[in-house]
Design an enzyme around this catalytic site. Structure first.
Site, short mmCIF file in Angstrom:
data_model
loop_
_atom_site.label_atom_id
_atom_site.label_comp_id
_atom_site.label_asym_id
_atom_site.label_seq_id
_atom_site.Cartn_x
_atom_site.Cartn_y
_atom_site.Cartn_z
N SER A 139 0.89 -4.99 0.56
CA SER A 139 0.88 -3.75 -0.30
C SER A 139 0.37 -4.24 -1.72
O SER A 139 1.02 -5.38 -2.47
CB SER A 139 2.18 -3.13 -0.66
OG SER A 139 2.05 -2.42 -1.71
N HIS A 141 -2.30 -2.67 2.60
CA HIS A 141 -1.45 -1.31 2.53
C HIS A 141 -1.66 -0.80 1.13
O HIS A 141 -1.52 -1.62 0.13
CB HIS A 141 -0.09 -1.58 2.56
CG HIS A 141 0.75 -0.55 2.46
ND1 HIS A 141 1.34 0.16 3.63
CD2 HIS A 141 1.78 -0.19 1.29
CE1 HIS A 141 2.06 1.12 3.14
NE2 HIS A 141 2.50 0.86 2.16
N ASP A 166 -1.00 1.80 -1.66
CA ASP A 166 0.35 3.07 -1.81
C ASP A 166 -0.41 3.90 -2.78
O ASP A 166 -0.53 3.57 -4.04
CB ASP A 166 1.37 2.18 -2.49
CG ASP A 166 2.25 1.34 -1.69
OD1 ASP A 166 2.60 0.16 -1.64
OD2 ASP A 166 2.80 2.13 -0.76
N MET A 204 0.12 7.07 -5.06
CA MET A 204 1.01 7.87 -5.91
C MET A 204 0.50 8.84 -6.83
O MET A 204 -0.50 8.40 -7.70
CB MET A 204 1.94 7.14 -6.50
CG MET A 204 2.60 5.78 -5.71
SD MET A 204 3.89 4.91 -6.49
CE MET A 204 4.33 3.67 -5.06
N HIS A 220 -0.75 4.85 2.35
CA HIS A 220 0.48 5.30 2.19
C HIS A 220 0.49 6.46 1.26
O HIS A 220 0.36 6.22 0.17
CB HIS A 220 1.56 4.12 2.14
CG HIS A 220 3.06 4.70 1.80
ND1 HIS A 220 3.87 3.90 1.26
CD2 HIS A 220 3.49 5.88 2.24
CE1 HIS A 220 5.03 4.49 1.33
NE2 HIS A 220 4.77 5.90 1.95
N MET A 224 1.99 8.85 -1.11
CA MET A 224 3.21 9.49 -1.61
C MET A 224 2.69 10.53 -2.68
O MET A 224 2.76 10.42 -3.88
CB MET A 224 3.75 8.44 -2.18
CG MET A 224 4.42 7.63 -1.35
SD MET A 224 4.83 5.70 -2.03
CE MET A 224 3.21 4.89 -1.86
N MET A 227 10.67 3.72 5.32
CA MET A 227 10.90 3.16 4.24
C MET A 227 12.53 2.47 4.01
O MET A 227 13.31 3.24 4.25
CB MET A 227 10.78 4.48 3.28
CG MET A 227 9.36 5.09 2.96
SD MET A 227 8.10 3.93 2.69
CE MET A 227 8.55 3.21 1.04
N ASP A 276 8.39 -0.55 5.40
CA ASP A 276 7.87 -0.81 3.93
C ASP A 276 9.07 -0.97 2.93
O ASP A 276 9.85 -0.03 3.08
CB ASP A 276 6.80 0.41 3.73
CG ASP A 276 6.29 0.45 2.64
OD1 ASP A 276 5.66 1.47 2.00
OD2 ASP A 276 6.60 -0.50 1.59
#
Ligand code: DX5
Ligand code: ZN
Length: 226
Positions: free
Chosen positions: A11, A36, A38, A40, A69, A71, A140, A179
């Site tokens: 990540s 990975h 992330d 957001m 991923h 979010m 998570m 994760d």
């Protein structure tokens, strides 16, 4: 215990966000299997990272598979665009107020692998209605939103329950990605309770240890070898 090789996804959340290309290439050189990402939006989680344009720019930096991923509040609006940007898989959050059935199908119809992520406090039963639309689950072990948080073993323990709920179909085992807070110590716990893929952020980009990133990857892989 199987001797299945566990995958490591780096990540880049805790990398130098001003040098993500270097971070991706350093992770590849250190021996990770995947990247990975992330994503957001500052609304679904109280943090804002990077988005589609960054992913599109990073795609040419490596041949490693990308896992997005999301979010974000509206995964339905964005999920397939991350597949089009070169992500092999896209995980959306079950807590997001959206039409997950349509989104999961759209990810698969666009050629991606569809995943669903529950935060540690979310009842795992929420995954049940989508069990036949999943290619993996993203468990998570920290509250989504920030890297560098401590691993919550009680959250990892849910891996077995999630596998029982959504993870076995027609004799096929649904991969479980884990994760949050993964390092050379916690990797063993996550592997022992059934993780197939470990997402690792801070342990690679912030707290690498004396042997640098490749040493950290080796230590995590050794710790997780079942
Ligand atoms: C949280 C992120 C992080 C990241 C991993 O929303 O999903 O968990 O991937 O970060 P570390 O390895 O630092 O916990
Ligand atoms: Zn993540």
């Amino acid at each position: 215990m199987s001797s299945a090789r566990i995958e490591i996804a780096a990540s880049i959340l805790n990398a130098d966000l001003g040098a993500l290309r270097d971070a991706v290439q350093a992770a590849e050189a250190a021996g990770v299997d995947r990247i990975h990402l992330d994503i957001m939006d500052g609304h679904f989680v109280p943090n804002l990272t990077f988005g589609l344009a960054t992913v599109e720019s990073l795609r040419s930096a490596t041949g490693l598979p990308f896992d997005a991923h999301l979010m974000i509040l509206s995964p339905g609006l964005w999920a397939t665009r991350y597949v089009d940007a070169g992500c092999e898989s896209v995980a959306i959050h079950v807590e997001a107020p959206d039409q997950h059935r349509a989104t999961l199908d759209a990810i698969r119809d666009s050629g991606g692998r569809a995943g669903l992520a529950p935060d540690p406090e979310t009842p795992i039963e929420s995954l049940g209605p989508f069990r036949n639309q999943l290619d993996f689950a993203l468990v998570m072990t920290v509250k989504s939103g920030f890297g560098g948080q401590p691993y919550r073993p009680e959250a990892a323990q849910r891996i077995g329950e999630i596998r029982a709920l959504v993870g076995e179909r027609d004799g096929h085992r649904l991969p479980i990605h884990v994760d949050g807070g993964i390092n050379a110590t916690t990797a063993r716990d996550a592997a022992e309770v059934g993780a197939d893929l470990l997402v690792v952020g801070s342990a690679l980009f912030r707290d690498q240890g004396p042997d640098g990133m490749s040493g950290a990857v080796r230590a995590i892989r050794e710790s997780a070898t079942r």
